[in-house]
Motif scaffolding. Structure first.
Motif, PDB file in Angstrom:
ATOM      1  N   PRO A   1     -41.705  -5.228 -11.221  1.00  0.00           N
ATOM      2  CA  PRO A   1     -42.812  -4.284 -11.394  1.00  0.00           C
ATOM      3  C   PRO A   1     -44.176  -4.931 -11.149  1.00  0.00           C
ATOM      4  O   PRO A   1     -44.438  -6.051 -11.592  1.00  0.00           O
ATOM      5  CB  PRO A   1     -42.651  -3.827 -12.848  1.00  0.00           C
ATOM      6  CG  PRO A   1     -41.184  -3.955 -13.104  1.00  0.00           C
ATOM      7  CD  PRO A   1     -40.771  -5.198 -12.368  1.00  0.00           C
ATOM      8  N   LEU A   2     -45.045  -4.195 -10.455  1.00  0.00           N
ATOM      9  CA  LEU A   2     -46.381  -4.680 -10.094  1.00  0.00           C
ATOM     10  C   LEU A   2     -47.484  -3.909 -10.803  1.00  0.00           C
ATOM     11  O   LEU A   2     -48.668  -4.160 -10.566  1.00  0.00           O
ATOM     12  CB  LEU A   2     -46.572  -4.557  -8.576  1.00  0.00           C
ATOM     13  CG  LEU A   2     -45.574  -5.321  -7.704  1.00  0.00           C
ATOM     14  CD1 LEU A   2     -45.743  -4.949  -6.234  1.00  0.00           C
ATOM     15  CD2 LEU A   2     -45.720  -6.825  -7.900  1.00  0.00           C
ATOM     16  N   ASP A   3     -47.101  -3.005 -11.672  1.00  0.00           N
ATOM     17  CA  ASP A   3     -48.074  -2.071 -12.252  1.00  0.00           C
ATOM     18  C   ASP A   3     -49.161  -2.760 -13.062  1.00  0.00           C
ATOM     19  O   ASP A   3     -50.244  -2.203 -13.244  1.00  0.00           O
ATOM     20  CB  ASP A   3     -47.358  -1.054 -13.146  1.00  0.00           C
ATOM     21  CG  ASP A   3     -46.351  -0.222 -12.378  1.00  0.00           C
ATOM     22  OD1 ASP A   3     -46.416  -0.207 -11.125  1.00  0.00           O
ATOM     23  OD2 ASP A   3     -45.485   0.408 -13.021  1.00  0.00           O
ATOM     24  N   GLY A   4     -48.915  -3.959 -13.543  1.00  0.00           N
ATOM     25  CA  GLY A   4     -49.913  -4.634 -14.360  1.00  0.00           C
ATOM     26  C   GLY A   4     -51.010  -5.316 -13.565  1.00  0.00           C
ATOM     27  O   GLY A   4     -51.934  -5.885 -14.160  1.00  0.00           O
ATOM     28  N   TYR A   5     -50.940  -5.237 -12.240  1.00  0.00           N
ATOM     29  CA  TYR A   5     -51.910  -5.922 -11.386  1.00  0.00           C
ATOM     30  C   TYR A   5     -52.921  -4.953 -10.795  1.00  0.00           C
ATOM     31  O   TYR A   5     -52.567  -3.866 -10.347  1.00  0.00           O
ATOM     32  CB  TYR A   5     -51.192  -6.677 -10.271  1.00  0.00           C
ATOM     33  CG  TYR A   5     -50.399  -7.848 -10.787  1.00  0.00           C
ATOM     34  CD1 TYR A   5     -51.040  -9.013 -11.215  1.00  0.00           C
ATOM     35  CD2 TYR A   5     -49.016  -7.772 -10.903  1.00  0.00           C
ATOM     36  CE1 TYR A   5     -50.318 -10.075 -11.725  1.00  0.00           C
ATOM     37  CE2 TYR A   5     -48.281  -8.838 -11.412  1.00  0.00           C
ATOM     38  CZ  TYR A   5     -48.940  -9.979 -11.825  1.00  0.00           C
ATOM     39  OH  TYR A   5     -48.231 -11.037 -12.329  1.00  0.00           O
ATOM     40  N   ALA A   6     -54.180  -5.392 -10.773  1.00  0.00           N
ATOM     41  CA  ALA A   6     -55.225  -4.590 -10.142  1.00  0.00           C
ATOM     42  C   ALA A   6     -55.093  -4.610  -8.628  1.00  0.00           C
ATOM     43  O   ALA A   6     -55.493  -3.664  -7.954  1.00  0.00           O
ATOM     44  CB  ALA A   6     -56.597  -5.112 -10.552  1.00  0.00           C
ATOM     45  N   ALA A   7     -54.554  -5.707  -8.086  1.00  0.00           N
ATOM     46  CA  ALA A   7     -54.326  -5.805  -6.642  1.00  0.00           C
ATOM     47  C   ALA A   7     -53.303  -6.902  -6.381  1.00  0.00           C
ATOM     48  O   ALA A   7     -53.169  -7.854  -7.144  1.00  0.00           O
ATOM     49  CB  ALA A   7     -55.623  -6.103  -5.886  1.00  0.00           C
ATOM     50  N   VAL A   8     -52.589  -6.741  -5.277  1.00  0.00           N
ATOM     51  CA  VAL A   8     -51.704  -7.770  -4.742  1.00  0.00           C
ATOM     52  C   VAL A   8     -52.406  -8.375  -3.532  1.00  0.00           C
ATOM     53  O   VAL A   8     -52.879  -7.638  -2.655  1.00  0.00           O
ATOM     54  CB  VAL A   8     -50.344  -7.182  -4.345  1.00  0.00           C
ATOM     55  CG1 VAL A   8     -49.495  -8.220  -3.615  1.00  0.00           C
ATOM     56  CG2 VAL A   8     -49.609  -6.651  -5.574  1.00  0.00           C
ATOM     57  N   VAL A   9     -52.479  -9.706  -3.475  1.00  0.00           N
ATOM     58  CA  VAL A   9     -53.178 -10.408  -2.402  1.00  0.00           C
ATOM     59  C   VAL A   9     -52.165 -11.216  -1.596  1.00  0.00           C
ATOM     60  O   VAL A   9     -51.501 -12.103  -2.144  1.00  0.00           O
ATOM     61  CB  VAL A   9     -54.259 -11.347  -2.966  1.00  0.00           C
ATOM     62  CG1 VAL A   9     -55.005 -12.036  -1.822  1.00  0.00           C
ATOM     63  CG2 VAL A   9     -55.232 -10.571  -3.854  1.00  0.00           C
ATOM     64  N   PHE A  10     -52.037 -10.902  -0.302  1.00  0.00           N
ATOM     65  CA  PHE A  10     -51.261 -11.728   0.616  1.00  0.00           C
ATOM     66  C   PHE A  10     -52.243 -12.715   1.244  1.00  0.00           C
ATOM     67  O   PHE A  10     -53.075 -12.346   2.078  1.00  0.00           O
ATOM     68  CB  PHE A  10     -50.595 -10.871   1.690  1.00  0.00           C
ATOM     69  CG  PHE A  10     -49.257 -10.293   1.281  1.00  0.00           C
ATOM     70  CD1 PHE A  10     -49.017  -9.895  -0.025  1.00  0.00           C
ATOM     71  CD2 PHE A  10     -48.242 -10.132   2.208  1.00  0.00           C
ATOM     72  CE1 PHE A  10     -47.785  -9.363  -0.402  1.00  0.00           C
ATOM     73  CE2 PHE A  10     -47.014  -9.601   1.844  1.00  0.00           C
ATOM     74  CZ  PHE A  10     -46.781  -9.217   0.545  1.00  0.00           C
ATOM     75  N   LEU A  11     -52.136 -13.970   0.829  1.00  0.00           N
ATOM     76  CA  LEU A  11     -53.106 -15.000   1.201  1.00  0.00           C
ATOM     77  C   LEU A  11     -52.463 -15.962   2.205  1.00  0.00           C
ATOM     78  O   LEU A  11     -51.646 -16.806   1.843  1.00  0.00           O
ATOM     79  CB  LEU A  11     -53.556 -15.735  -0.056  1.00  0.00           C
ATOM     80  CG  LEU A  11     -54.549 -16.874   0.097  1.00  0.00           C
ATOM     81  CD1 LEU A  11     -55.825 -16.397   0.768  1.00  0.00           C
ATOM     82  CD2 LEU A  11     -54.857 -17.488  -1.249  1.00  0.00           C
ATOM     83  N   SER A  12     -52.786 -15.792   3.483  1.00  0.00           N
ATOM     84  CA  SER A  12     -52.248 -16.620   4.562  1.00  0.00           C
ATOM     85  C   SER A  12     -50.731 -16.725   4.518  1.00  0.00           C
ATOM     86  O   SER A  12     -50.146 -17.776   4.774  1.00  0.00           O
ATOM     87  CB  SER A  12     -52.898 -18.004   4.580  1.00  0.00           C
ATOM     88  OG  SER A  12     -54.204 -17.903   5.139  1.00  0.00           O
ATOM     89  N   THR A  13     -50.087 -15.620   4.179  1.00  0.00           N
ATOM     90  CA  THR A  13     -48.643 -15.512   4.345  1.00  0.00           C
ATOM     91  C   THR A  13     -48.316 -15.551   5.841  1.00  0.00           C
ATOM     92  O   THR A  13     -49.188 -15.326   6.687  1.00  0.00           O
ATOM     93  CB  THR A  13     -48.150 -14.192   3.750  1.00  0.00           C
ATOM     94  OG1 THR A  13     -48.975 -13.116   4.253  1.00  0.00           O
ATOM     95  CG2 THR A  13     -48.224 -14.200   2.235  1.00  0.00           C
ATOM     96  N   SER A  14     -47.045 -15.810   6.165  1.00  0.00           N
ATOM     97  CA  SER A  14     -46.647 -15.752   7.574  1.00  0.00           C
ATOM     98  C   SER A  14     -45.154 -15.518   7.672  1.00  0.00           C
ATOM     99  O   SER A  14     -44.379 -15.948   6.808  1.00  0.00           O
ATOM    100  CB  SER A  14     -47.003 -17.052   8.313  1.00  0.00           C
ATOM    101  OG  SER A  14     -46.212 -18.122   7.845  1.00  0.00           O
TER     102      SER A  14
END
Length: 217
Positions: free
Chosen positions: A46-59
């Motif tokens: 579950p991701l509901d507790g997060y204000a945002a999900v950040v993909f930081l230089s994923t590849s």
């Protein structure tokens, strides 16, 4: 307690040396709590507790099928999503991700100085910037311009560096709404030095705050 971000930095293709500096920079912004992970199973939880999900230089391919479903549901129901730099080099085989981010990476010239043009200065990610911003980066080209589907915030001045391939319409940062959620992406952020730059840190802070609905504009 400050709003929390889930910062995801998994790579299955090229890995940026700047990732540790980038994570430290997000932690140092002071506006957000940061949970950092490279475990794809965390994105299936579950991701509901997060204000945002950040993909930081994923590849590359970084998510499981369960993670893709979870991220889709999170964004569509109002969650924030932020992509930084190589997030555009991620999940090429997942069509939804291309729509979510707005554009997919194509190529880049050598790391070099150039000029960023502020196209929309009425956004938290750009209000602190002058009309022309001198910066050093890889100046990502995209397979196609996202213009018309997103709100373009920054674009590259290809006359200021060598090897640009998109011409006059070369967006570098943008935002849009996806379902009930907000999405912000910036192509900048290749080198570790970028994350020590006050202007770039303010750019990230403003973009994340917008995606997380901590500001209305």
């Amino acid at each position: 307690m400050p709003p929390r971000l889930l910062v995801f930095t998994r790579t299955t293709d090229y890995r940026h040396d700047s990732i540790p500096a980038a994570v430290d920079a997000l932690r140092g912004l002071g506006s957000f709590g940061v949970d950092h992970t490279e475990d794809p199973e965390r994105l299936a939880a579950p991701l509901d507790g997060y204000a945002a999900v950040v993909f930081l230089s994923t590849s590359g391919a970084v998510l499981t099928d369960a993670g893709r479903a979870r991220l889709t549901g999170y964004v569509e129901s109002g969650g924030g999503f932020v992509g930084v730099h190589a997030a555009a080099c991620t999940e090429y085989e997942w069509p939804y991700y291309g729509d979510l981010l707005g554009a997919r990476f194509d190529r880049h010239p050598a790391l070099q100085p150039g000029r960023v043009l502020v196209e929309d200065g009425d956004h938290p990610a750009t209000r602190h910037l002058s009309a022309v911003w001198e910066f050093t980066d890889e100046w990502y080209d995209f397979r196609e311009s996202p213009r018309g589907r997103v709100r373009v915030l920054l674009r590259a001045d290809e006359s200021s560096y060598e090897g640009g391939g998109m011409g006059d319409d070369h967006p570098l940062a943008w935002c849009h709404e996806q379902g009930g959620g907000r999405v912000f992406y910036t192509a900048l952020g290749h080198a570790s030095e970028a994350y020590a730059d006050p202007g770039f840190r303010a750019h990230l802070r403003g973009g994340i705050a917008w995606a997380a609905r901590l500001t209305s504009r």
